[in-house]
Design a protein around this motif. Structure first.
Motif, PDB file in Angstrom:
ATOM      1  N   CYS A  81       0.842  -1.094  -0.016  1.00 19.70           N
ATOM      2  CA  CYS A  81      -0.013   0.102   0.014  1.00 19.70           C
ATOM      3  C   CYS A  81       0.745   1.309   0.147  1.00 19.70           C
ATOM      4  CB  CYS A  81      -1.081  -0.008   1.381  1.00 19.70           C
ATOM      5  SG  CYS A  81      -2.271  -1.275   0.986  1.00 19.70           S
ATOM      6  N   GLN A 114      -0.919   2.483 -10.493  1.00 20.38           N
ATOM      7  CA  GLN A 114      -1.850   1.333 -10.207  1.00 20.38           C
ATOM      8  C   GLN A 114      -3.288   1.681 -10.625  1.00 20.38           C
ATOM      9  OE1 GLN A 114      -0.785  -0.652  -6.123  1.00 20.38           O
ATOM     10  NE2 GLN A 114      -0.262   1.379  -5.955  1.00 20.38           N
ATOM     11  N   GLN A 115      -3.086   2.166 -11.849  1.00 21.56           N
ATOM     12  CA  GLN A 115      -4.488   2.538 -12.394  1.00 21.56           C
ATOM     13  C   GLN A 115      -5.200   1.858 -13.309  1.00 21.56           C
ATOM     14  OE1 GLN A 115      -3.633   6.940 -13.083  1.00 21.56           O
ATOM     15  NE2 GLN A 115      -4.566   7.463 -11.014  1.00 21.56           N
ATOM     16  N   VAL A 136      -6.870   0.197  -5.254  1.00 18.80           N
ATOM     17  CA  VAL A 136      -6.152   0.470  -6.627  1.00 18.80           C
ATOM     18  C   VAL A 136      -7.018  -0.417  -7.574  1.00 18.80           C
ATOM     19  CG1 VAL A 136      -4.120   1.624  -5.650  1.00 18.80           C
ATOM     20  CG2 VAL A 136      -4.251  -0.740  -6.171  1.00 18.80           C
ATOM     21  N   GLU A 186      -0.571   5.797  -6.320  1.00 21.47           N
ATOM     22  CA  GLU A 186      -1.839   5.506  -6.952  1.00 21.47           C
ATOM     23  C   GLU A 186      -1.956   5.429  -8.505  1.00 21.47           C
ATOM     24  OE1 GLU A 186      -5.205   7.573  -5.157  1.00 21.47           O
ATOM     25  OE2 GLU A 186      -6.396   6.119  -6.278  1.00 21.47           O
ATOM     26  N   GLN A 220      -2.532   5.536  -1.823  1.00 18.64           N
ATOM     27  CA  GLN A 220      -3.853   5.728  -1.719  1.00 18.64           C
ATOM     28  C   GLN A 220      -4.568   6.223  -0.472  1.00 18.64           C
ATOM     29  OE1 GLN A 220      -6.900   2.376  -2.548  1.00 18.64           O
ATOM     30  NE2 GLN A 220      -7.099   3.824  -4.391  1.00 18.64           N
TER      31      GLN A 220
END
Ligand code: NAD
Ligand code: GDD
Length: 331
Positions: free
Chosen positions: A117, A124-125, A279, A121, A143
């Motif tokens: 984590c 990791q789209q 994500v 972000e 995120q």
């Protein structure tokens, strides 16, 4: 034989780690705010201590050589996508006090359990994403608050290493699953949640299984036995920078459901419902761990899920039996 502290020893990974260390003949102190839920701890000493408090961290870290710091307020997407203030507050206190208390008490090595984590972000789209290398964590943009705390506490380890010569290790877990892990109540992660839902479908005869989102989001999953071996290898290595510990097999959540349904031997109907998704895609790049340890996780997703499903189906069966005996008593 070493004297070892495992914090979070009442939790999923911590309990498995205590068992492994005891099998190897070490003296182990477990610390948590609760005892393990599903079986007793084999630790030589088990202290109930709130590690947000400085004096408790001093007590926990007294007279031990190695510290595995696993305690954290954590869970799957259902928990960490909300509860940001509480998670950031609690985990900053635990991580900050634990590393300083370990240093003050002269601990030889300190391992911090970080998370995938921490990755930003913006990497990791897409569902079909490139696996994440350790250096991809920067420029930072995790995120959730959970990931921000992990990233800051990683930095704390690196600065303690560089400025105080304190022997720190950092592991970034990628979605660890297995028997004896949380499987209901809101903190469970996808593998346990899906095993539970498929087991309920099998035992009740209602084939509908709810999945958060369209199920095309992707993850990699790592079986607990690999996690326990990898964590100890990292502790005993000379490497102090963050290392991914996960598999690099990317699957969609829909594929995860299909594998579990096959193991259960049933056909399910997938029902896609709104829910926290995190994500869109996440995978581990294992180049660095292979270089450093000459090792990476070994257990296949099918084998790990088979062992996990068997345990969770048993838990669900017992819970359904308890509920039906309550109904027959009250009716
Ligand atoms: P877990 O929730 O089962 O275990 C964490 C334990 O920490 C719990 O038993 C909890 O009671 C304890 N704890 C919470 N607050 C505490 C406090 N104030 N004082 C003392 N103990 C406290 O989670 P886990 O899956 O075993 O995770 C272990 C570690 O690995 C955590 O640091 C977690 O953030 C990290 N991690 C886990 C995963 C995963 O997939 N399981 C992924 C990434 C990182
Ligand atoms: N938990 C859960 N429960 N997830 C579901 C479900 C369900 O019933 N149905 C579908 N999913 C989807 C989620 O929407 C998410 O897209 C995906 O499965 C994975 O969810 P989790 O396993 O809960 O979390 P994660 O992979 O996003 O993050 C977990 O792993 C990190 C490390 O890789 C968390 O446990 C983090 O705390 C951890 O650090």
């Amino acid at each position: 034989m070493s004297k070892i502290l495992v914090t979070g020893a009442g939790g999923f990974i911590g309990h498995h780690l205590v068992k492994s260390l005891k099998e190897q003949g070490h003296w182990v102190r477990g610390v948590d705010i609760k005892h393990p839920e599903y079986e007793p701890s084999p630790a030589d000493e088990f202290l109930i201590l709130d590690l947000r408090r400085w004096e408790n961290c001093l007590t926990a870290t007294k007279d031990v050589e190695y510290v595995y710091n696993l305690s954290a307020d954590m869970g799957g997407m259902g928990f960490i996508s909300s509860n940001h203030a509480r998670i950031l507050h609690n985990n900053i206190l635990i991580s900050t006090h634990m590393i300083e208390a370990s240093r003050v008490n002269g601990v030889d090595r300190y391992l911090f359990t970080s998370s995938a984590c921490v990755y930003p972000e913006y990497r990791q789209q897409e569902a079909n994403i490139a696996p994440l290398k350790e250096e991809d964590a920067y420029p930072a943009d995790p995120q959730d608050a959970y990931g921000w705390e992990k990233l800051v506490s990683e930095r704390l380890c690196i600065h303690y290493h560089d400025e105080y010569g304190f022997n720190t290790r950092i592991v970034r877990f990628h979605n660890i699953y297995g028997p004896l892990g949380t499987w209901d109540g809101g903190r469970e992660k996808a593998p346990a949640a899906i095993c539970r839902k498929v087991a309920i479908a099998k035992l009740t005869g209602n084939p509908e299984v709810e999945i958060w989102g369209d199920g095309e989001q992707t993850r990699s999953f790592c079986y607990i036995d690999d996690c326990i071996v990898g964590m100890q290898k990292i502790m005993m290595s000379d490497y102090h920078l963050p290392l991914n510990l996960g598999t690099d097999r990317l699957v969609t959540i829909n594929q995860l459901v299909d594998i579990v349904a096959d193991i259960a031997g049933i056909k399910v109907i997938k029902k896609h419902v709104p829910g926290p998704q995190g994500v869109r895609g996440r995978n581990s790049d294992n180049t660095r761990i292979r270089q450093v340890l000459g090792w990476e996780p070994q257990i296949s997703l099918e084998e790990g899920l088979r062992r996990t499903y068997e345990w969770i189906e048993d838990q669900v069966r017992q819970k359904l039996a308890r509920e039906s005996s309550k109904v027959s008593v009250s009716s």
